[in-house]
Scaffold this active site. Structure first.
Site, PDB file in Angstrom:
ATOM      1  CB  CYS A  67     -34.521 -24.210  -2.257  1.00 52.23           C
ATOM      2  SG  CYS A  67     -33.773 -23.284  -0.899  1.00 52.23           S
ATOM      3  CB  CYS A 109     -33.714 -16.752   9.843  1.00 50.34           C
ATOM      4  SG  CYS A 109     -32.264 -17.714  10.366  1.00 50.34           S
ATOM      5  CB  CYS A 123     -34.434 -18.687   0.153  1.00 48.05           C
ATOM      6  SG  CYS A 123     -35.002 -20.107  -0.782  1.00 48.05           S
ATOM      7  CD  GLU A 158     -38.746 -16.707  -0.146  1.00 48.88           C
ATOM      8  OE1 GLU A 158     -37.560 -16.397   0.067  1.00 48.88           O
ATOM      9  OE2 GLU A 158     -39.567 -15.928  -0.627  1.00 48.88           O
ATOM     10  CB  CYS A 177     -29.239 -14.013   5.185  1.00 47.57           C
ATOM     11  SG  CYS A 177     -30.734 -15.009   5.008  1.00 47.57           S
ATOM     12  CB  CYS A 196     -26.393 -14.590   7.993  1.00 48.45           C
ATOM     13  SG  CYS A 196     -26.116 -16.167   8.838  1.00 48.45           S
TER      14      CYS A 196
END
Length: 385
Positions: free
Chosen positions: A104, A111, A343, A91, A118, A115
């Protein structure tokens, strides 16, 4: 196999044209057509020689990403979900302001950093994006927005690599994409207005400073290693002191005279006065003088995290501790809440790639995290204007 010309920076496109027997100025013309004018049909590129256009039809293409979903917020924020094949989606988010338009951009499908706060991290990691897939987000957004807003001038003035993924773990694709964004024959963005956000991949921070220094934002989110090990697992490899030294090295070549530290405000986890005081000590110990700023980020909750947003009064009190110490501190506005514009949230509805939630639940629990947040540093072994 045809080449997707979105994959090339200007030097790469010149080399491609040379292989076709064409001179460099042809690559410059082609580059402008693609990026400045948003052309994808070679027949529309009227000042290119017809012989070159015919060659390009059999050897090259300009292939954008397919838009799966588009959401427009009441505040003007726009979020796109793009298909990157293999069941993966990424996105990009456009954030309009009075004096700038910020895009962005994502660098990976998912990922690997994971984290704790996140949403993208909870999806796991699928693959790196190509340079063309990174650039294609800007290519589509810029030319869509010109048509949508009825403008002929540039709409996007700032790009932040703060979407899905850790940009510095996709370095080989990131740098050519940044060069396209900065090139005057493409988007002509200022180095000060292109920001790479990293969770702290220290060796690649140094390489970025050598290869393509742009503005740098570091996802800090904790005031000591014990807490950051839990919130940002990469800290176990590159602890805070090592990360701060890398930031100071980068500062010598950065286009701005400060590094931005991003700090997600998590209720009862990292938002106490003790944490703020620890941050002041970290900054002052690392370097005397004003060399960084803090951007406090209200947490965008998602069910799997088990975390909540710090109350606004707590955020203000935290900011005051930093500001009173002479540290420039801002509080990020929440934008696009009605379209889940943080995001990773929309793509998270598409696919949880690796059952990461089950694995993380086994490894840690929220009560343990909250308890560790209150352990003083040393008691345990251990970014756009």
């Amino acid at each position: 196999m045809t080449a997707n010309l979105l994959d090339y920076d200007l030097d790469g496109l010149a080399a491609f044209c040379e292989r076709l027997g064409e001179k460099r100025f042809r690559a410059m013309q082609l580059f402008r057509w693609i990026h400045q004018k948003g052309a994808s049909n070679f027949d529309d590129m009227s000042d290119l020689a017809k012989s070159l256009r015919e060659k390009l039809k059999t050897t090259a293409c300009v292939t954008p990403l397919t838009v799966l979903q588009q959401h427009i917020s009441t505040d003007g924020t726009i979020k796109w979900l793009f298909d990157v094949e293999g069941g993966n989606a990424i996105e990009a988010v456009f954030i309009p302001e009075v004096d700038r338009g910020t895009l962005c951009v994502s660098s990976q499908a998912g990922c690997a950093v994971a984290c704790r706060f996140c949403s993208t991290g909870h999806q796991g990691f699928s693959r790196n994006l190509t340079s063309g897939e990174i650039v294609a987000q800007l290519w589509f957004a810029e030319h869509f927005l010109r048509q949508y807003l009825g403008r002929s001038d540039r709409v996007i003035s700032n790009v932040v690599m703060m979407g899905m993924g850790e940009p510095l773990q996709n370095y080989a694709a990131l740098v050519p994409a940044l060069r396209v964004m900065l090139d005057d024959h493409a988007y002509g963005l200022s180095r000060r207005r292109v920001t790479v956000s990293t969770s702290g991949v220290v060796p690649m921070i140094d390489r970025l400073g050598q290869d393509c220094p742009v503005a740098l934002a570091v996802s800090l989110h904790a005031s000591n290693d014990v807490l950051r090990d839990e919130l940002v697992p990469l800290n176990r490899k590159y602890p805070i002191a090592e990360l701060l030294r890398a930031c100071l090295r980068y500062l010598k070549v950065a286009p701005r005279d400060f590094i931005t530290f991003e700090y997600c405000m998590l209720d009862g986890v990292n938002d106490s006065a003790i944490h703020a005081t620890e941050l002041v000590s970290l900054v002052r110990t690392a370097h005397a003088g004003v060399w960084c700023k803090f951007n406090l980020i209200p947490f965008n909750p998602f069910p799997e995290s088990g975390l909540t947003r710090s109350p606004h009064s707590v955020v203000l009190a935290f900011a005051k501790v930093l500001s009173d110490a002479g540290i420039v501190t801002t509080i990020r506005k929440t934008r696009g809440d009605d379209i889940d514009a943080a995001c990773g949230q929309l793509a998270g509805d598409v696919k949880d790639r690796t059952d990461v939630q089950k694995r993380m639940n086994k490894r840690r629990t929220i009560p343990i995290l909250a308890e560790m947040a209150m352990v003083p540093h040393g008691k345990e072994d251990s970014v756009n204007d």
